[in-house]
Enzyme design. Structure first.
Site, PDB file in Angstrom:
ATOM      1  N   TRP A  99       0.856  -1.209   0.000  1.00  0.00           N
ATOM      2  CA  TRP A  99       0.000   0.000   0.000  1.00  0.00           C
ATOM      3  C   TRP A  99       0.880   1.242   0.000  1.00  0.00           C
ATOM      4  O   TRP A  99       0.607   2.210  -0.722  1.00  0.00           O
ATOM      5  CB  TRP A  99      -0.954   0.003   1.190  1.00  0.00           C
ATOM      6  CG  TRP A  99      -1.981  -1.081   1.134  1.00  0.00           C
ATOM      7  CD1 TRP A  99      -2.160  -2.103   2.027  1.00  0.00           C
ATOM      8  CD2 TRP A  99      -2.984  -1.280   0.120  1.00  0.00           C
ATOM      9  NE1 TRP A  99      -3.202  -2.909   1.638  1.00  0.00           N
ATOM     10  CE2 TRP A  99      -3.714  -2.436   0.475  1.00  0.00           C
ATOM     11  CE3 TRP A  99      -3.322  -0.601  -1.054  1.00  0.00           C
ATOM     12  CZ2 TRP A  99      -4.777  -2.925  -0.295  1.00  0.00           C
ATOM     13  CZ3 TRP A  99      -4.379  -1.084  -1.826  1.00  0.00           C
ATOM     14  CH2 TRP A  99      -5.079  -2.227  -1.447  1.00  0.00           C
ATOM     15  N   ASP A 166      -1.400   6.883   6.430  1.00  0.00           N
ATOM     16  CA  ASP A 166      -2.474   5.979   6.009  1.00  0.00           C
ATOM     17  C   ASP A 166      -2.761   5.082   7.215  1.00  0.00           C
ATOM     18  O   ASP A 166      -1.926   4.261   7.593  1.00  0.00           O
ATOM     19  CB  ASP A 166      -1.985   5.156   4.804  1.00  0.00           C
ATOM     20  CG  ASP A 166      -2.990   4.082   4.362  1.00  0.00           C
ATOM     21  OD1 ASP A 166      -4.010   3.891   5.043  1.00  0.00           O
ATOM     22  OD2 ASP A 166      -2.722   3.425   3.330  1.00  0.00           O
ATOM     23  N   LYS A 190     -12.000  -1.625   7.332  1.00  0.00           N
ATOM     24  CA  LYS A 190     -11.261  -2.489   8.254  1.00  0.00           C
ATOM     25  C   LYS A 190     -11.669  -2.281   9.708  1.00  0.00           C
ATOM     26  O   LYS A 190     -11.765  -3.241  10.435  1.00  0.00           O
ATOM     27  CB  LYS A 190      -9.756  -2.315   8.097  1.00  0.00           C
ATOM     28  CG  LYS A 190      -9.218  -3.079   6.895  1.00  0.00           C
ATOM     29  CD  LYS A 190      -8.696  -2.206   5.827  1.00  0.00           C
ATOM     30  CE  LYS A 190      -8.329  -2.962   4.572  1.00  0.00           C
ATOM     31  NZ  LYS A 190      -7.575  -2.115   3.658  1.00  0.00           N
TER      32      LYS A 190
HETATM   33  C1  PLP Z   1      -7.013  -1.732   2.525  1.00  0.00           C
HETATM   34  C2  PLP Z   1      -5.935  -0.719   2.544  1.00  0.00           C
HETATM   35  C3  PLP Z   1      -5.820   0.253   1.548  1.00  0.00           C
HETATM   36  C4  PLP Z   1      -6.728   0.302   0.345  1.00  0.00           C
HETATM   37  O1  PLP Z   1      -7.968   0.788   0.704  1.00  0.00           O
HETATM   38  P1  PLP Z   1      -9.090   1.059  -0.400  1.00  0.00           P
HETATM   39  O2  PLP Z   1     -10.133   1.743   0.438  1.00  0.00           O
HETATM   40  O3  PLP Z   1      -9.500  -0.249  -0.947  1.00  0.00           O
HETATM   41  O4  PLP Z   1      -8.524   1.943  -1.437  1.00  0.00           O
HETATM   42  C5  PLP Z   1      -4.816   1.189   1.665  1.00  0.00           C
HETATM   43  N1  PLP Z   1      -3.966   1.172   2.699  1.00  0.00           N
HETATM   44  C6  PLP Z   1      -4.039   0.248   3.669  1.00  0.00           C
HETATM   45  C7  PLP Z   1      -3.057   0.266   4.805  1.00  0.00           C
HETATM   46  C8  PLP Z   1      -5.018  -0.734   3.621  1.00  0.00           C
HETATM   47  O5  PLP Z   1      -5.101  -1.658   4.595  1.00  0.00           O
END
Ligand code: PLP
Length: 356
Positions: A99, A166, A190
């Site tokens: 990511w 993030d 999540k």
């Molecule tokens: C799942 C995830 C993403 C991607 O998220 P989307 O909402 O599907 O774009 C980005 N960064 C992390 C750390 C993730 O766990």
């Protein structure tokens, strides 16, 4: 049989969230209408939006000078929105997983990107600690929890520059000092809500300094000005998020969630250490995620991984197969995961050991 849901995302939500969201889908607070079919301008929905934002502020203790935005496009959209709004000439990124790597790729479209350190060579099995951040970077970007690899930055960093994080997969899992960050973002699927809503917590003073033109929808200021109602927000996902946040508050807030998460993670890591069949790929204990616990079978038992997966699945475990880039297993044990499900997984590991 009710499954033990270890999926990485979309992932487990509390029964409280699912029950109350389902009720509002059938009939929102006796209005005779579904939350799916009311106007986002209605007083009912405006109250949902306001309470959700208020609960973000309360649970994360967000200081004044920050805005909470509820947008669409996922964390992946933030990979481009962040540099669009903040990258003038150069940004620094810490590469701790795929990511993070995707975020780097987008940032490169907007300026120079200095990847200060990367653990890619060891399939991201650790969090690099030895690096320096260029003093002239517009911001430093980190991924606090590496969902795929099971590593986590568990403390808020002190950085002299704007820190961007993030936090898709560990938001609300522990108390954070928001004042150390210029911007925090993540997808909801999540630890918050079903997919469809993306949260952004941004310090207002980092915005508005760009020379480039920013498309309206990609400019954070549009959404700050309109209270995340510039266009139609993802109403049902926000409604579910509100219930999750109410539930977190009822549980004692993020400090209580953190204590509970640490307990769940430690009993599972203890079993991985104890059980002669299994091992962790993450050598530094401090780097081990309390949200996504990755583990593999030791070399001598490698060919039994498929058998263990079948065995655990027959005992009600769902979603424990590791990401294809890592192999083995991954138990995602987000806030809503009850300790009893972690104990069920541990029981399956122990019974499988006895069966050999
Ligand atoms: C799942 C995830 C993403 C991607 O998220 P989307 O909402 O599907 O774009 C980005 N960064 C992390 C750390 C993730 O766990």
């Amino acid at each position: 049989m009710k499954k033990h849901n270890f999926a990485a995302g979309p992932s487990i939500l509390s029964p409280y969230t699912i029950k109350h969201t389902a009720e509002g889908i059938l009939d929102l607070d006796n209005t005779g209408l579904s939350v799916m079919e009311i106007s986002h301008r209605s007083k009912e929905f405006v109250a949902i939006m306001d309470e959700t934002v208020q609960l973000f502020v309360e649970l994360l203790d967000i200081p004044s000078g920050y805005s909470v935005l509820l947008l669409q496009g996922g964390a992946s959209m933030q990979f481009c929105m962040v540099p669009y709004n903040l990258l003038k000439t150069k940004a620094a990124y810490l590469d701790t997983g795929s990511w993070a790597n995707k975020a780097v790729k987008e940032a490169k479209l907007f300026g120079e990107v200095d990847v200060v350190a990367s653990s890619k060579a060891t399939t991201y099995s650790y969090i690099p600690r030895d690096y320096s951040i260029p003093g002239d970077a517009d911001y430093f970007h980190i991924t606090t929890n590496n969902t795929i690899y099971g590593t986590e930055i568990k403390e808020d960093m002190d950085t002299p520059m704007n820190l961007v994080a993030d936090m898709s997969s560990d938001i609300f899992s522990r108390p954070i000092d928001v004042s150390k960050y210029a911007l925090i973002y993540g997808g909801a699927q999540k630890n918050l809500a079903p997919a469809g809503v993306t949260f952004v917590i941004v310090r207002d003073d980092v915005l508005g300094n760009m020379e480039r033109d920013i498309p309206t929808m990609l400019d954070y200021r549009t959404h700050i000005d309109k209270g995340s109602m510039f266009n139609t927000p993802p109403c049902v996902a926000i409604y579910a998020a509100m219930h999750t946040l109410r539930w977190y508050k009822e549980q004692g807030g993020v400090a209580a969630m953190h204590k509970f998460n640490v307990e769940k993670a430690s009993i599972l890591y203890d079993e991985i250490e104890r059980n002669p069949l299994f091992t962790s790929n993450i050598n530094n204990v401090d780097d081990r995620s309390i949200m996504n616990v990755t583990f593999v079978m030791k070399e001598a038992y490698k060919e039994r991984e498929a058998d263990f997966l079948t065995f655990a699945t027959s005992r009600g475990m769902s979603g424990i197969k590791g990401h294809r880039s890592v192999g083995g297993f991954r138990a995602s044990i987000y806030n809503a995961m009850p300790r009893s499900s972690v104990e069920a997984l541990i029981g399956a590991m122990q019974d499988f050991e006895k069966s050999l």
